[in-house]
Scaffold this motif. Structure first.
Motif, PDB file in Angstrom:
ATOM      1  N   VAL A 100       9.287 -95.979   4.735  1.00  0.00           N
ATOM      2  CA  VAL A 100       8.207 -96.913   5.087  1.00  0.00           C
ATOM      3  C   VAL A 100       6.972 -96.106   5.493  1.00  0.00           C
ATOM      4  O   VAL A 100       6.577 -96.075   6.647  1.00  0.00           O
ATOM      5  CB  VAL A 100       8.630 -97.913   6.190  1.00  0.00           C
ATOM      6  N   VAL A 101       6.356 -95.492   4.497  1.00  0.00           N
ATOM      7  CA  VAL A 101       5.229 -94.593   4.745  1.00  0.00           C
ATOM      8  C   VAL A 101       3.917 -95.331   4.948  1.00  0.00           C
ATOM      9  O   VAL A 101       2.927 -94.741   5.396  1.00  0.00           O
ATOM     10  CB  VAL A 101       5.071 -93.582   3.595  1.00  0.00           C
ATOM     11  N   GLY A 102       3.883 -96.618   4.598  1.00  0.00           N
ATOM     12  CA  GLY A 102       2.667 -97.393   4.750  1.00  0.00           C
ATOM     13  C   GLY A 102       2.936 -98.852   4.436  1.00  0.00           C
ATOM     14  O   GLY A 102       4.086 -99.252   4.223  1.00  0.00           O
ATOM     15  N   LEU A 103       1.862 -99.624   4.400  1.00  0.00           N
ATOM     16  CA  LEU A 103       1.955-101.062   4.145  1.00  0.00           C
ATOM     17  C   LEU A 103       1.439-101.390   2.752  1.00  0.00           C
ATOM     18  O   LEU A 103       0.428-100.841   2.309  1.00  0.00           O
ATOM     19  CB  LEU A 103       1.088-101.831   5.141  1.00  0.00           C
TER      20      LEU A 103
ATOM     21  N   THR B  88      11.577 -81.879  -2.903  1.00  0.00           N
ATOM     22  CA  THR B  88      10.281 -82.440  -3.254  1.00  0.00           C
ATOM     23  C   THR B  88       9.959 -83.622  -2.363  1.00  0.00           C
ATOM     24  O   THR B  88      10.683 -84.606  -2.327  1.00  0.00           O
ATOM     25  CB  THR B  88      10.254 -82.890  -4.725  1.00  0.00           C
ATOM     26  N   ASP B  89       8.874 -83.502  -1.636  1.00  0.00           N
ATOM     27  CA  ASP B  89       8.371 -84.587  -0.799  1.00  0.00           C
ATOM     28  C   ASP B  89       7.789 -85.650  -1.730  1.00  0.00           C
ATOM     29  O   ASP B  89       6.864 -85.378  -2.501  1.00  0.00           O
ATOM     30  CB  ASP B  89       7.294 -84.015   0.137  1.00  0.00           C
ATOM     31  N   LEU B  90       8.310 -86.882  -1.665  1.00  0.00           N
ATOM     32  CA  LEU B  90       7.874 -87.923  -2.589  1.00  0.00           C
ATOM     33  C   LEU B  90       6.434 -88.346  -2.364  1.00  0.00           C
ATOM     34  O   LEU B  90       5.779 -88.850  -3.289  1.00  0.00           O
ATOM     35  CB  LEU B  90       8.781 -89.156  -2.470  1.00  0.00           C
ATOM     36  N   VAL B  91       5.918 -88.176  -1.164  1.00  0.00           N
ATOM     37  CA  VAL B  91       4.528 -88.540  -0.878  1.00  0.00           C
ATOM     38  C   VAL B  91       3.580 -87.444  -1.366  1.00  0.00           C
ATOM     39  O   VAL B  91       2.642 -87.701  -2.121  1.00  0.00           O
ATOM     40  CB  VAL B  91       4.328 -88.811   0.619  1.00  0.00           C
TER      41      VAL B  91
ATOM     42  N   LEU C 126       1.984 -93.317  -3.872  1.00  0.00           N
ATOM     43  CA  LEU C 126       2.650 -93.212  -2.567  1.00  0.00           C
ATOM     44  C   LEU C 126       1.749 -92.509  -1.560  1.00  0.00           C
ATOM     45  O   LEU C 126       1.654 -92.916  -0.397  1.00  0.00           O
ATOM     46  CB  LEU C 126       3.970 -92.460  -2.702  1.00  0.00           C
ATOM     47  N   ALA C 127       1.094 -91.441  -1.988  1.00  0.00           N
ATOM     48  CA  ALA C 127       0.206 -90.723  -1.070  1.00  0.00           C
ATOM     49  C   ALA C 127      -0.971 -91.599  -0.669  1.00  0.00           C
ATOM     50  O   ALA C 127      -1.390 -91.605   0.499  1.00  0.00           O
ATOM     51  CB  ALA C 127      -0.281 -89.434  -1.715  1.00  0.00           C
ATOM     52  N   GLY C 128      -1.528 -92.337  -1.621  1.00  0.00           N
ATOM     53  CA  GLY C 128      -2.649 -93.219  -1.301  1.00  0.00           C
ATOM     54  C   GLY C 128      -2.273 -94.272  -0.290  1.00  0.00           C
ATOM     55  O   GLY C 128      -3.031 -94.562   0.646  1.00  0.00           O
ATOM     56  N   ILE C 129      -1.080 -94.852  -0.457  1.00  0.00           N
ATOM     57  CA  ILE C 129      -0.607 -95.862   0.489  1.00  0.00           C
ATOM     58  C   ILE C 129      -0.299 -95.224   1.848  1.00  0.00           C
ATOM     59  O   ILE C 129      -0.640 -95.768   2.903  1.00  0.00           O
ATOM     60  CB  ILE C 129       0.625 -96.585  -0.082  1.00  0.00           C
ATOM     61  N   ALA C 130       0.332 -94.042   1.815  1.00  0.00           N
ATOM     62  CA  ALA C 130       0.697 -93.368   3.064  1.00  0.00           C
ATOM     63  C   ALA C 130      -0.529 -93.017   3.897  1.00  0.00           C
ATOM     64  O   ALA C 130      -0.469 -93.017   5.134  1.00  0.00           O
ATOM     65  CB  ALA C 130       1.508 -92.113   2.771  1.00  0.00           C
ATOM     66  N   PHE C 131      -1.645 -92.720   3.234  1.00  0.00           N
ATOM     67  CA  PHE C 131      -2.861 -92.362   3.969  1.00  0.00           C
ATOM     68  C   PHE C 131      -3.898 -93.480   3.939  1.00  0.00           C
ATOM     69  O   PHE C 131      -5.072 -93.258   4.195  1.00  0.00           O
ATOM     70  CB  PHE C 131      -3.420 -91.041   3.436  1.00  0.00           C
ATOM     71  N   ASN C 132      -3.408 -94.696   3.638  1.00  0.00           N
ATOM     72  CA  ASN C 132      -4.207 -95.919   3.783  1.00  0.00           C
ATOM     73  C   ASN C 132      -5.495 -95.880   2.959  1.00  0.00           C
ATOM     74  O   ASN C 132      -6.525 -96.411   3.366  1.00  0.00           O
ATOM     75  CB  ASN C 132      -4.537 -96.156   5.261  1.00  0.00           C
TER      76      ASN C 132
END
Length: 378
Positions: A112-115, A299-302, A224-230
């Motif tokens: 649950v790295v982000g919304l 490998t970090d998925l984010v 995923l990275a975009g969502i994780a960093f909003n």
């Protein structure tokens, strides 16, 4: 650019390395470097543009404070790493997260790295608001199977477990157990009275070649990275600007909103690993070993890159091969880095005011750390 401060005998090479870096950084508006050998501060340096008492945004180096508090509460028996998060916080069980343990959450395995809908800045500034929104979020991968950096939210998630288990926030525990007893300049919630010492974080100044590299490697806002960093919300906040908000500084969310100095960060790790002011180390050897032990590697998925985590902490011995295998600590987006190396007996912290290319651990940390290890070897 002048270097200020002091070093103990034998650590002159650390000052020389710091000065050599600064000589090539005409646009660097200030950096700080502090090292403790055991409980003794042996390096206390800063450049023009800051003082040793200046307070800077330390971004994800903040996470080290959150993980130290969690380790203390595990050590005290108030938290159990192998209990499910939902046993403390029932709402978290939604969308298939019911079996996620606190151990897996700390190891960035919950998914649950982000919304989906993203956060407002006011929500991102508030750990409990982050937790309330994420309780019902579906995970972005099968929990426990993979790992990915929960960059903006891990403190809110772990902090909610702390609150449900103890009735007190992670920030309250940190203030009582770590910051106040040692008088550390590392704050989770900066008081108004300390605001005059805060220096705003300045944006990166990439060369044309670096700018092209940034654009070529940028993650899309819906990745995923975009969502994780909003970054998938309208008008997202620039990451460098996050701690420049008084709301963010005042609330002190525990993933990225810490405000401190190299003295504060190095002192925090020295207190945890070696003890300060005549006190015993905060963490017992077994606790430190458990939190430093690698729990996620690959490998970090984010990030989409190789990485390794202990229980929250970055596996520093894999990032820097000349450090002890069980070194633990964390870096921050603007370039800061803070850690403890128990085998070689030192705590280290570096902060800088301008966001470093390409983000994350600033490249100069490698040379600075090597100079510290050389000095200790002598």
């Amino acid at each position: 650019m002048a270097v200020h401060g002091t070093v103990a005998a034998g650590f002159e090479g650390v000052r020389d390395e710091f000065a050599a870096f600064l000589a090539g950084e005409e646009h660097e508006p200030g950096a700080q470097l502090v090292v403790h050998r055991g409980s003794e501060r042996v390096v206390d340096l800063w450049s023009d543009g800051v003082t040793g008492e200046s307070l800077l945004g330390v971004f994800s180096s903040t996470k080290g404070a959150a993980y130290l508090v969690t380790a203390l509460l595990v050590q005290d028996g108030l938290l159990d790493l192998d209990r499910t998060v939902a046993s403390y916080w029932p709402d978290f069980a939604a969308e298939g997260k019911g079996e996620v343990t606190l151990r897996e959450l700390l190891a960035h395995r919950a998914g649950v790295v982000g919304l989906d809908a993203g956060f407002t800045l006011e929500e991102l500034a508030d750990d409990r608001a982050i937790a309330a929104r994420l309780a019902g979020q579906r995970p972005f991968w099968q929990p426990g199977r993979f790992f990915g950096y929960h960059g903006f939210v891990i403190g809110g998630l772990v902090g909610e477990v702390v609150f449900r288990a103890t009735g007190r926030t992670l920030q309250e525990w940190y203030e009582e157990r770590i910051r106040a007893p040692y008088g550390l300049d590392m704050w989770l919630g900066l008081p108004e009275s300390e605001e005059p010492r805060f220096l705003t974080v300045l944006p990166m100044l990439p060369t044309p070649e670096q700018q092209a590299e940034l654009e070529a490697t940028a993650h899309g806002p819906y990745s995923l990275a975009g969502i994780a960093f909003n970054q998938h919300v309208p008008d997202p906040v620039e990451l460098y600007d996050f701690p420049n908000s008084r709301t963010v500084r005042a609330k002190g969310q525990t993933s990225a909103a810490g405000i401190g100095s190299a003295r504060g960060l190095a002192g925090m790790y020295a207190a945890a690993a070696f003890g300060l002011d005549g006190r015993s180390p905060l963490l017992k050897p077994d606790t430190a070993a458990e939190f430093a032990r690698i729990h996620s590697e690959g490998t970090d998925l984010v990030a989409g890159e190789p990485d390794a985590f202990g229980l929250g902490f970055l596996a520093m011995g894999l990032r820097f091969s000349f450090l002890g295998a069980d070194s633990y600590g964390h870096s921050g987006a603007a370039g800061s880095l803070a850690l403890a190396d128990l085998r070689q007996g030192f705590a280290y912290a570096y902060t800088r005011r301008r966001y470093a290319f390409p983000g994350g651990t600033a490249p100069e940390n490698e040379g600075l750390l090597k100079s510290v290890v050389r000095a200790l070897g002598r």
